[in-house]
Every structure is written in structure tokens, then in C-alpha cells.
Design an enzyme around this catalytic site. Sequence first.
Site, mmCIF file in Angstrom:
data_model
loop_
_atom_site.group_PDB
_atom_site.id
_atom_site.type_symbol
_atom_site.label_atom_id
_atom_site.label_comp_id
_atom_site.label_asym_id
_atom_site.label_seq_id
_atom_site.Cartn_x
_atom_site.Cartn_y
_atom_site.Cartn_z
ATOM 1 C CG ASN A 83 53.589 34.953 65.229
ATOM 2 O OD1 ASN A 83 53.685 34.170 66.169
ATOM 3 N ND2 ASN A 83 52.575 34.890 64.361
ATOM 4 C CE1 TYR A 151 58.282 25.486 63.280
ATOM 5 C CE2 TYR A 151 58.954 24.150 65.157
ATOM 6 C CZ TYR A 151 58.283 25.242 64.641
ATOM 7 O OH TYR A 151 57.614 26.104 65.492
ATOM 8 C CE LYS A 155 59.826 28.748 64.425
ATOM 9 N NZ LYS A 155 59.313 30.116 64.321
#
Length: 232
Positions: A83, A151, A155
Amino acid sequence: MKKYAVITGASSGIGYELALQWANLGYHAICIARRGDKLTELKEKSPDRIHPVTFDLVNFNEYPRLLKEIEAITPYIDVLINNAGILINKPFDEFSPDEFDRMVNVNYKAPYFLLQGLLPFIEKSTLKSIINIGSIGGVDNTDKFPGLSIYSSSKGAISTLTECLAKELSVKNISINCLALGAVRTEMLSKAFPGYIPNLTPDKMAKFIVKFILQNDQIINGKVLQVAGVEV
Ligand SMILES: NC(=O)c1ccc[n+]([C@@H]2O[C@H](COP(=O)([O-])OP(=O)(O)OC[C@H]3O[C@@H](n4cnc5c(N)ncnc54)[C@H](OP(=O)(O)O)[C@@H]3O)[C@@H](O)[C@H]2O)c1
């Protein structure tokens, strides 16, 4: 038999709530983050079941020490939730190589090598469930936002990695999925987008993630699932 969940990025936001919810369900939560003071505060909420491990996940040379620390707590791990994440919101032409590395190391390289190190622990458990926390921006053909080039692409990498690893890990009866989250009201979001307050709270998102893992029971595997709240 005791159950163990490893949660990275448990010092704030979604990870903090995940740790509390696993502990409330009777699991032992092994909580990894850099800010030891926040992990100590978390432990006070469930002293017997929260196990803080203060560690910077980009210290790859120190992973043997991290694994030893975890081994001192448990020889097996039922759930791993990758996470921890960072988001730097900047135009493409302003990023430095160092900022690129920081984001890719936390969001992509750390989940890879943490899972590699923890695999023998996961193989020994009964639940054998891995969740990578992705982002909707890292899914093909979704809306993209300026400032999130590194970012969102980091991901995207974790999404594809999830699909690849499902092929390698299914022979060991391990399930791995990526939950690609939409906006959640956390520190990360408010720093990156000041003034934007999404409806979805970290505790509600954490509740969904925990339920997903427990209900899934290895039925869904190798999937990237979009998980977003209703916004007005
Ligand atoms: N909030 C959103 O809208 C949203 C949307 C899509 C996806 N996500 C994803 O959800 C996950 C959780 O984010 P959040 O919104 O809850 O953000 P957050 O409150 O900022 O939490 C991020 C966590 O990651 C940890 N972390 C960062 N760098 C680390 C490192 N080098 N080593 C160890 N831990 C590290 C932080 O702990 P320390 O600072 O103590 O190390 C913190 O506990 C992230 O992967 C994020 O990309 C969030």
C-alpha cells in the site's frame, strides 16, 4: 491458529485504517513505514495485535534485516498489502531524475522486492493473498491528469506486474490482485491537490479492501479492479 497481515504504508491514510481493521478482526498486523512515531501511536490502539516495523522501503540493501525482523514475529504471512506510495504532482518538464527514482522505487520496485522476500512466508500460510494498491490513473483508457506522468505510469507498472505475477504464483495457490483506487481523502491527496476533498474516507476504503480479501478466497486472481467512490 494466529493470522498475519503485512501492510506497508501503515503510518497514515488507507494503510493506517487497514492495520486497525485487520487488528479488530483478530489478525496480527505487521505495519511498515518510515515514521516510527505514527506507528507507535497506531500500536497504542491495539497493543497485542499491531507490530510496528519502522523501515524505509527504498533501502533495498537492508531487506535482509527487514525480513529477519518480520521472521522474529511470524514464520508465515496470510495477507500482504503493498500500500505504501508517494505522489509528486509536477509538470513533465520539471521532474528531476532523482524525483523519478524516488517515485518509481516506492510505488513499483519496493512492492516487487518485498514480495520476493516475503514469498516463502506467504507460501506457508492458508489465505495466501496479495494485494497491490494501484490507481485508476494507472489503468489503460482511463482519464489522465496533468502532473501525474510518473505517478500514474508507476501505478501502471504495478498493474501489469500483478497480471504477470498471477501467472507465476498460481502454481503455488497464491492469489494476487491490484486494486486501482480512485480519490480518497488522505494526506497524499490533500498535499497533491490542495482544496480537493473527495467523498471517500480512508476507513471506508480500508473496509472495502479487507472485505474484498476475505470474500475473494482466491476466486479472483491476476485482475486489476477499479475501486472508486461516487463523486458529485
Ligand atoms: N488517496 C488517494 O486518493 C489515492 C488514490 C489512488 C491510489 N492511492 C494509493 O493508495 C496508497 C495509500 O495512499 P494514501 O492516500 O493513504 O497516502 P498517505 O496517507 O500519504 O500514505 C502513504 C503511506 O506510504 C508510506 N510510505 C511512503 N514512502 C515510504 C517508504 N519509502 N517506505 C515506507 N513507507 C513509505 C507513508 O509512510 P511514511 O511517510 O511514514 O514512510 C504512508 O504511511 C498509495 O499507494 C497511493 O498511491 C491513493
